[in-house]
Scaffold this motif. Structure first.
Motif, PDB file in Angstrom:
ATOM      1  N   LEU A  39      -6.697 -11.396  48.986  1.00  0.00           N
ATOM      2  CA  LEU A  39      -5.389 -11.021  49.287  1.00  0.00           C
ATOM      3  C   LEU A  39      -5.120  -9.744  49.276  1.00  0.00           C
ATOM      4  CD1 LEU A  39      -2.664 -13.006  49.528  1.00  0.00           C
ATOM      5  CD2 LEU A  39      -2.558 -12.567  46.988  1.00  0.00           C
ATOM      6  N   VAL A  40      -5.793  -9.112  48.256  1.00  0.00           N
ATOM      7  CA  VAL A  40      -5.594  -7.364  48.349  1.00  0.00           C
ATOM      8  C   VAL A  40      -6.675  -6.633  49.355  1.00  0.00           C
ATOM      9  CG1 VAL A  40      -4.519  -7.812  45.988  1.00  0.00           C
ATOM     10  CG2 VAL A  40      -7.239  -7.161  46.158  1.00  0.00           C
ATOM     11  N   LEU A  50      -0.852 -18.408  42.531  1.00  0.00           N
ATOM     12  CA  LEU A  50      -0.163 -17.234  42.967  1.00  0.00           C
ATOM     13  C   LEU A  50      -0.858 -17.119  44.514  1.00  0.00           C
ATOM     14  CD1 LEU A  50       1.684 -14.971  42.098  1.00  0.00           C
ATOM     15  CD2 LEU A  50      -0.133 -13.690  41.683  1.00  0.00           C
ATOM     16  N   VAL A  51      -1.948 -17.285  44.495  1.00  0.00           N
ATOM     17  CA  VAL A  51      -2.750 -16.956  45.879  1.00  0.00           C
ATOM     18  C   VAL A  51      -2.443 -18.008  46.995  1.00  0.00           C
ATOM     19  CG1 VAL A  51      -4.911 -17.005  47.049  1.00  0.00           C
ATOM     20  CG2 VAL A  51      -4.548 -15.399  45.028  1.00  0.00           C
ATOM     21  N   PHE A  60      -9.727 -12.822  38.183  1.00  0.00           N
ATOM     22  CA  PHE A  60      -9.418 -12.097  39.499  1.00  0.00           C
ATOM     23  C   PHE A  60      -9.715 -12.423  40.750  1.00  0.00           C
ATOM     24  CE2 PHE A  60      -8.178  -9.139  35.869  1.00  0.00           C
ATOM     25  CZ  PHE A  60      -6.713  -9.334  35.688  1.00  0.00           C
ATOM     26  N   PHE A  69      -3.119 -17.593  38.657  1.00  0.00           N
ATOM     27  CA  PHE A  69      -3.709 -16.717  39.583  1.00  0.00           C
ATOM     28  C   PHE A  69      -4.106 -17.785  40.810  1.00  0.00           C
ATOM     29  CE2 PHE A  69      -4.405 -13.554  36.191  1.00  0.00           C
ATOM     30  CZ  PHE A  69      -3.709 -12.550  36.720  1.00  0.00           C
ATOM     31  N   LYS A  70      -4.586 -18.830  40.792  1.00  0.00           N
ATOM     32  CA  LYS A  70      -5.095 -19.593  42.023  1.00  0.00           C
ATOM     33  C   LYS A  70      -3.659 -20.075  42.570  1.00  0.00           C
ATOM     34  CE  LYS A  70      -9.351 -21.325  40.003  1.00  0.00           C
ATOM     35  NZ  LYS A  70      -9.927 -22.454  39.528  1.00  0.00           N
ATOM     36  N   LEU A  88      -7.910 -13.486  43.806  1.00  0.00           N
ATOM     37  CA  LEU A  88      -6.873 -12.273  44.525  1.00  0.00           C
ATOM     38  C   LEU A  88      -7.559 -11.244  45.485  1.00  0.00           C
ATOM     39  CD1 LEU A  88      -5.045 -11.113  41.215  1.00  0.00           C
ATOM     40  CD2 LEU A  88      -4.350 -12.562  42.926  1.00  0.00           C
TER      41      LEU A  88
END
Length: 594
Positions: A338-339, A87-88, A332, A84-85, A335
């Motif tokens: 990002l969201v 991905l960001v 999470f 996840f890290k 994220l």
């Protein structure tokens, strides 16, 4: 890459090898006794438990699977967090894309290739069919004396939207009504609740599979607060580190079957059928009261060879679910920016029951931008259930609640920085409003430089005899023990008139001041599970300005127990005595539990 813990048995073997499993061979009653043993072990941060001789069933029971951070790390490792890290990082750095930049993030492509579903013709969970279904053969676990019956507490419920076909995997408790009928506690604001609403509008039953056991990743994914249209089965694959084996067999179920589950219940949730479900001791520490909920009609029942029945026990924090929630929030957290534009970090406080209280770090690049970021949080998935939101623009460690609260109180002007929204949706388990699923929310913003000094010691004695004791929780925060709540008793207003409270910024009116101020966990639970912003916030000289209620400090929160609130979930004396007698036979110095 080899799948990490493809099933529950593999995970239990890891726990055994790492000395994180205690096998209980003594006979144990699933009615209250098993749960009392579990709670004591959780309180000691003890190992996972495998009960091999549970009365009334031939299936062993595993509990406390995720009751420490070490076991969660054993279950999932650090690969998911790293993903996840990365991905960001990719979302930020790949624009505009170039061959060199794409090459830097080639590891994400490798993860993507091994993430997803692997289709199989059959699977271990289909090894044995129980015909006709007999739910009474499962462990009949009742955790609290006033529970309405036995419940499945770790069911992974899979449904699909009747129009779009998009799937949802959620964890919704199931009360055992009879051999073929379960309660289905699908709350209106969760994925299966949306699916059921759509099916009911069409006059159709909603097909559902209930999985028990299987990969630890399946259980964790079922709890995860994913956006509505993000498939939890893909998250389960990511957590497991490889493709999740599923079976597609219309003769068994119209829905995908997780091949490595321990138990599978196939059935449907009929439209416009309700049955009283509960009470149930919940994760707030109270009893969720009896209400009408949909039912699940079991059509087929399967299990693998030598299955293990998973269970947990919820109650006043901290319980096993504390460690699950903490892990998922950490997972999470990267994220959030990002969201949710303008949001830097969010943390929900498990000691307050998760949804009653959260804090956020947001950006304040122009006047009141923080308010817009706060609204984004209250509009995002399960974060939308937050009842009270503290907001700051300082890069604080949000887990340090006391520091966050002090920082906000030093900056919050109650005339303009406290916002209360009435007549909105509220968490199903939160009874502070006296109405199911409806209540209020509040935002308190503390931005910029400190403007208000905070008193760090009691100021004077309380004069009114209705106020028995006072205690300091922290700078600027006074806890006062008041008389038992009565409608329109004028006690909060009388407290505001006390000279002793005027130097403070936040005053919490409680039933037991010593307990509420004992430590941070007790304060969070005593305060935020017992007040509702729309009804229980008081301030000096309230004025309506441009449809905004402006208050002068101090603010009083009436956190006394109200008559409509459910009772505490507490063990009964007979069960405590039985477990006291059993304890030396189950645990000794060798197990590390006393």
């Amino acid at each position: 890459m080899k799948v990490r813990h493809p099933n529950l048995g593999a995970y239990l073997e890891t726990c055994k090898r790492e000395r994180e499993l205690a096998v209980i061979d003594e006979p144990v009653d699933p009615d209250l006794e098993l749960a009392e043993i579990h709670r004591r072990v959780v309180a000691r941060q003890g190992p996972a438990l495998l009960f091999t001789r549970v009365a009334g069933t031939r299936f062993p029971v595993a509990t406390n699977l995720f009751g420490t951070r070490r076991r969660i790390d054993l279950a999932f490792g650090d690969d998911p967090a790293r993903f996840f890290k990365r991905l960001v990082e990719a979302a930020v750095e790949l624009m505009p894309p170039s061959p060199a930049r794409l090459w830097r993030f080639r590891d994400l492509a490798a993860v993507a290739r091994r993430t997803g579903l692997s289709r199989q013709r059959s699977g271990p969970v289909l090894s044995h069919a129980v015909h006709p279904p007999q739910l009474g053969g499962l462990p009949q676990i009742r955790a609290w004396p006033d529970d309405g019956g036995a419940f499945l507490t770790l069911p992974a419920v899979y449904t699909e939207h009747p129009e779009t076909g998009r799937g949802n995997l959620g964890m919704y408790r199931n009360q055992v009504f009879d051999e073929r009928t379960l309660g289905m506690h699908i709350q209106i604001h969760r994925g299966a609740g949306f699916h059921y609403h759509a099916a009911e509008q069409r006059g159709e039953a909603l097909a559902a599979n209930i999985f028990l056991g299987g990969p630890p990743a399946l259980m964790m994914a079922a709890v995860a607060p994913l956006p509505e249209n993000v498939p939890e089965l893909l998250l389960a694959s990511l957590l497991a580190g490889g493709r999740l084996p599923v079976v597609r067999d219309p003769a068994v179920s119209p829905l995908p079957i997780v091949a490595e589950a321990d138990f599978l219940l196939v059935g449907k949730i009929p439209p416009r059928v309700r049955r009283a479900e509960g009470p149930f001791g919940d994760h707030y520490g109270y009893y969720a009261l009896k209400h009408d909920f949909p039912v699940f009609e079991v059509e087929r029942f399967y299990h693998r060879d030598n299955p293990v029945f998973p269970a947990t026990v919820v109650g006043r924090p901290r319980q096993e679910d504390h460690y699950i929630g903490e892990y998922l929030q950490e997972l999470f957290a990267p994220l959030f920016p990002l969201v949710m534009n303008g949001v830097v970090d969010v943390w929900a406080y498990d000691d307050a029951g998760v949804h009653p209280l959260a804090a956020a770090v947001v950006r304040e690049r122009y006047g009141r931008e923080a308010f817009m970021a706060a609204l984004r949080i209250l509009g995002e998935g399960q974060l939308s259930l937050t009842k009270f939101l503290l907001v700051t623009d300082a890069r604080l460690e949000l887990r340090d609640f006391r520091r966050v609260l002090v920082h906000v109180l030093e900056r919050a002007d109650f005339e303009r920085d406290l916002f209360v929204f009435s007549n909105v949706a509220q968490d199903t388990l939160d009874y502070t409003s006296g109405s199911l699923n409806t209540g209020s929310k509040a935002i308190l913003m503390g931005l910029g430089e400190a403007r208000f000094p905070l008193r760090a010691e009691p100021a004077a004695d309380l004069r009114d005899p209705r106020f028995r004791r006072q205690a300091l929780f922290g700078p600027g925060v006074l806890v006062v023990e008041g008389s038992a709540w009565r409608a329109r008793d004028g006690v909060p207003e009388a407290l505001l008139a006390e000279e002793a409270v005027r130097p403070f910024r936040l005053v919490c009116l409680v039933d037991d001041a010593a307990d509420a101020a004992r430590d941070e966990a007790s304060f969070l639970w005593s305060v935020f599970t017992r007040f509702e912003p729309g009804a229980d916030v008081y301030g000096r000289n309230p004025q309506l300005r441009r449809f905004h209620v402006a208050l002068e400090a101090p603010i009083v929160l009436d956190c006394r127990t109200k008559p409509w609130m459910p009772p505490l979930a507490e063990p009964d004396a007979k069960t405590v005595a039985r477990v006291d007698a059993l304890w030396p036979r189950m645990f000794n110095l060798r197990t590390g539990i006393r």
